[in-house]
Design a protein around this motif. Structure first.
Motif, PDB file in Angstrom:
ATOM      1  N   LEU A  72       0.832  -1.205   0.000  1.00 42.08           N
ATOM      2  CA  LEU A  72       0.000   0.000   0.000  1.00 42.08           C
ATOM      3  C   LEU A  72       0.866   1.254   0.000  1.00 42.08           C
ATOM      4  CD1 LEU A  72      -2.750   1.403   0.213  1.00 42.08           C
ATOM      5  CD2 LEU A  72      -2.609   1.136   2.702  1.00 42.08           C
ATOM      6  N   SER A  73       1.944   1.241   0.769  1.00 40.09           N
ATOM      7  CA  SER A  73       2.840   2.404   0.825  1.00 40.09           C
ATOM      8  C   SER A  73       3.462   2.677  -0.535  1.00 40.09           C
ATOM      9  CB  SER A  73       3.940   2.174   1.870  1.00 40.09           C
ATOM     10  OG  SER A  73       3.393   1.952   3.144  1.00 40.09           O
ATOM     11  N   LEU A  74       3.939   1.638  -1.203  1.00 39.53           N
ATOM     12  CA  LEU A  74       4.568   1.800  -2.519  1.00 39.53           C
ATOM     13  C   LEU A  74       3.555   2.267  -3.557  1.00 39.53           C
ATOM     14  CD1 LEU A  74       6.918  -1.331  -2.638  1.00 39.53           C
ATOM     15  CD2 LEU A  74       7.587   1.063  -2.366  1.00 39.53           C
ATOM     16  N   LEU A  75       2.352   1.703  -3.500  1.00 40.95           N
ATOM     17  CA  LEU A  75       1.306   2.103  -4.456  1.00 40.95           C
ATOM     18  C   LEU A  75       0.943   3.573  -4.271  1.00 40.95           C
ATOM     19  CD1 LEU A  75      -0.799   1.339  -6.618  1.00 40.95           C
ATOM     20  CD2 LEU A  75      -2.362   0.766  -4.749  1.00 40.95           C
ATOM     21  N   GLN A  76       0.778   4.010  -3.028  1.00 45.48           N
ATOM     22  CA  GLN A  76       0.418   5.401  -2.765  1.00 45.48           C
ATOM     23  C   GLN A  76       1.554   6.354  -3.126  1.00 45.48           C
ATOM     24  OE1 GLN A  76      -2.862   5.129  -2.736  1.00 45.48           O
ATOM     25  NE2 GLN A  76      -3.082   6.552  -1.026  1.00 45.48           N
ATOM     26  N   MET A  77       2.789   5.956  -2.891  1.00 43.68           N
ATOM     27  CA  MET A  77       3.918   6.803  -3.279  1.00 43.68           C
ATOM     28  C   MET A  77       3.998   6.928  -4.799  1.00 43.68           C
ATOM     29  SD  MET A  77       7.056   5.958  -0.654  1.00 43.68           S
ATOM     30  CE  MET A  77       8.121   7.166  -1.476  1.00 43.68           C
ATOM     31  N   GLY A  78       3.832   5.813  -5.491  1.00 46.91           N
ATOM     32  CA  GLY A  78       3.829   5.861  -6.956  1.00 46.91           C
ATOM     33  C   GLY A  78       2.689   6.708  -7.488  1.00 46.91           C
ATOM     34  N   TYR A  79       1.542   6.644  -6.815  1.00 48.97           N
ATOM     35  CA  TYR A  79       0.370   7.423  -7.233  1.00 48.97           C
ATOM     36  C   TYR A  79       0.614   8.921  -7.123  1.00 48.97           C
ATOM     37  CZ  TYR A  79      -4.033   9.821  -6.151  1.00 48.97           C
ATOM     38  OH  TYR A  79      -5.055  10.730  -6.073  1.00 48.97           O
ATOM     39  N   VAL A  80       1.108   9.378  -5.964  1.00 44.18           N
ATOM     40  CA  VAL A  80       1.293  10.824  -5.786  1.00 44.18           C
ATOM     41  C   VAL A  80       2.413  11.356  -6.686  1.00 44.18           C
ATOM     42  CG1 VAL A  80       0.393  10.791  -3.432  1.00 44.18           C
ATOM     43  CG2 VAL A  80       2.851  10.526  -3.795  1.00 44.18           C
ATOM     44  N   ILE A  81       3.460  10.569  -6.877  1.00 42.63           N
ATOM     45  CA  ILE A  81       4.590  11.031  -7.696  1.00 42.63           C
ATOM     46  C   ILE A  81       4.196  11.193  -9.156  1.00 42.63           C
ATOM     47  CG2 ILE A  81       6.851  10.355  -8.606  1.00 42.63           C
ATOM     48  CD1 ILE A  81       7.447   9.109  -5.872  1.00 42.63           C
ATOM     49  N   THR A  82       3.442  10.229  -9.673  1.00 41.34           N
ATOM     50  CA  THR A  82       3.105  10.241 -11.100  1.00 41.34           C
ATOM     51  C   THR A  82       1.862  11.049 -11.430  1.00 41.34           C
ATOM     52  OG1 THR A  82       1.815   8.188 -10.864  1.00 41.34           O
ATOM     53  CG2 THR A  82       4.146   7.974 -11.471  1.00 41.34           C
ATOM     54  N   THR A  83       1.017  11.303 -10.429  1.00 39.91           N
ATOM     55  CA  THR A  83      -0.298  11.893 -10.713  1.00 39.91           C
ATOM     56  C   THR A  83      -0.484  13.295 -10.164  1.00 39.91           C
ATOM     57  OG1 THR A  83      -1.216   9.650 -10.599  1.00 39.91           O
ATOM     58  CG2 THR A  83      -2.776  11.466 -10.557  1.00 39.91           C
ATOM     59  N   LEU A  84       0.149  13.630  -9.043  1.00 39.17           N
ATOM     60  CA  LEU A  84      -0.165  14.873  -8.349  1.00 39.17           C
ATOM     61  C   LEU A  84       1.047  15.790  -8.231  1.00 39.17           C
ATOM     62  CD1 LEU A  84      -2.175  13.243  -5.424  1.00 39.17           C
ATOM     63  CD2 LEU A  84      -3.140  14.394  -7.423  1.00 39.17           C
TER      64      LEU A  84
END
Length: 253
Positions: A72-84
């Motif tokens: 979950l931590s890796l998914l959320q980090m990847g999400y914020v870096i690539t999307t926001l």
């Protein structure tokens, strides 16, 4: 001399006010295929992972919540870096009319901002744990389960908000007061909190089901609520407000 100083102070206050308003604007995701794909795919991944791991969650909630934390931590980090856009980046700043938006000079900055935001978000774990207890979580029993549940709520809802808002006090006051405009991150936070609250409803019912144990329904509710809130507030409800800001804020905007 006095009038000049007064005028300078007024201009300074006005500029500061504009900066405050800028920080509490709705945050838009990057306009790129990767960002759009991640924004739409992440909720599907989260819900699929929840569905596939439901049997493990029912069998041993503490173990299931613990082993799923790294993913979950890796998914959320990847999400914020690539999307926001990261807090303080030019992507969240208004450009002047006719001025082109600049790109971040340091491509590694989003990673370090996400790492710092993750650490600072996890520092708030005791506060979230206390909130769970105040809202009815067992005080002396299932302590580890409650603590892990609080961390999952932080990762799903609070971490993305901290990544895009940073340490700006006015932003969090607007979010806490429900006067901030809705966006993808704010929607995920609201959805996670509301989902966790609604998820507590089946627990006291005398159905004698295994899935009614603490905090299984809480986890299901926060995951479903976070995904739904993120999608709705990132699209249909983007920019809308739950409550109107004060009259002074409206005039300044």
């Amino acid at each position: 001399m006095s009038s000049t100083a007064t005028k300078g102070a007024a201009d300074s206050d006005k500029q500061e006010s504009k900066t405050v308003q800028l920080h509490i604007q709705a945050v838009s995701a990057f306009d790129s295929p990767l960002a759009k794909g991640f924004a739409l795919g992440r909720p599907a991944i989260l819900l699929a992972a929840l569905a596939s791991g439901m049997s493990y969650l029912v069998a041993d909630p503490t173990w299931a919540l613990w082993v799923s934390l790294p993913a979950l931590s890796l998914l959320q980090m990847g999400y914020v870096i690539t999307t926001l856009p990261a807090a303080g980046s030019v992507a969240v700043t208004k450009s002047r009319p006719g001025e082109k938006k600049k790109k971040n000079a340091d491509p590694t900055r989003p990673f370090f901002v996400s790492l710092f935001s993750l650490i600072m978000s996890l520092v708030a774990t005791p506060a979230f744990y206390i909130l769970f207890v105040l809202f009815g979580a067992p005080f002396l029993n299932n302590t580890l389960s409650t603590l892990l549940c609080a961390i999952h709520l932080i990762l799903l809802g609070f971490f993305p908000v901290f990544y895009v808002r940073g340490l700006h006090k006015e932003s969090f006051l607007a979010i806490a007061g429900a006067t901030a405009p809705l966006d993808e991150t704010y929607g995920a936070l609201l959805g996670a909190v509301l989902g966790a609250w609604l998820g507590a409803i089946p627990i006291p019912l005398d159905w004698d089901r295994d899935w009614q144990r603490w905090p299984i329904t809480i986890v299901v509710g926060m995951y479903a609520g976070s995904c739904l809130g993120s999608l709705l507030c990132g699209t249909l409800l983007h920019g809308k407000r739950l409550a109107s800001p004060s009259t002074e804020d409206e005039k300044e905007e």
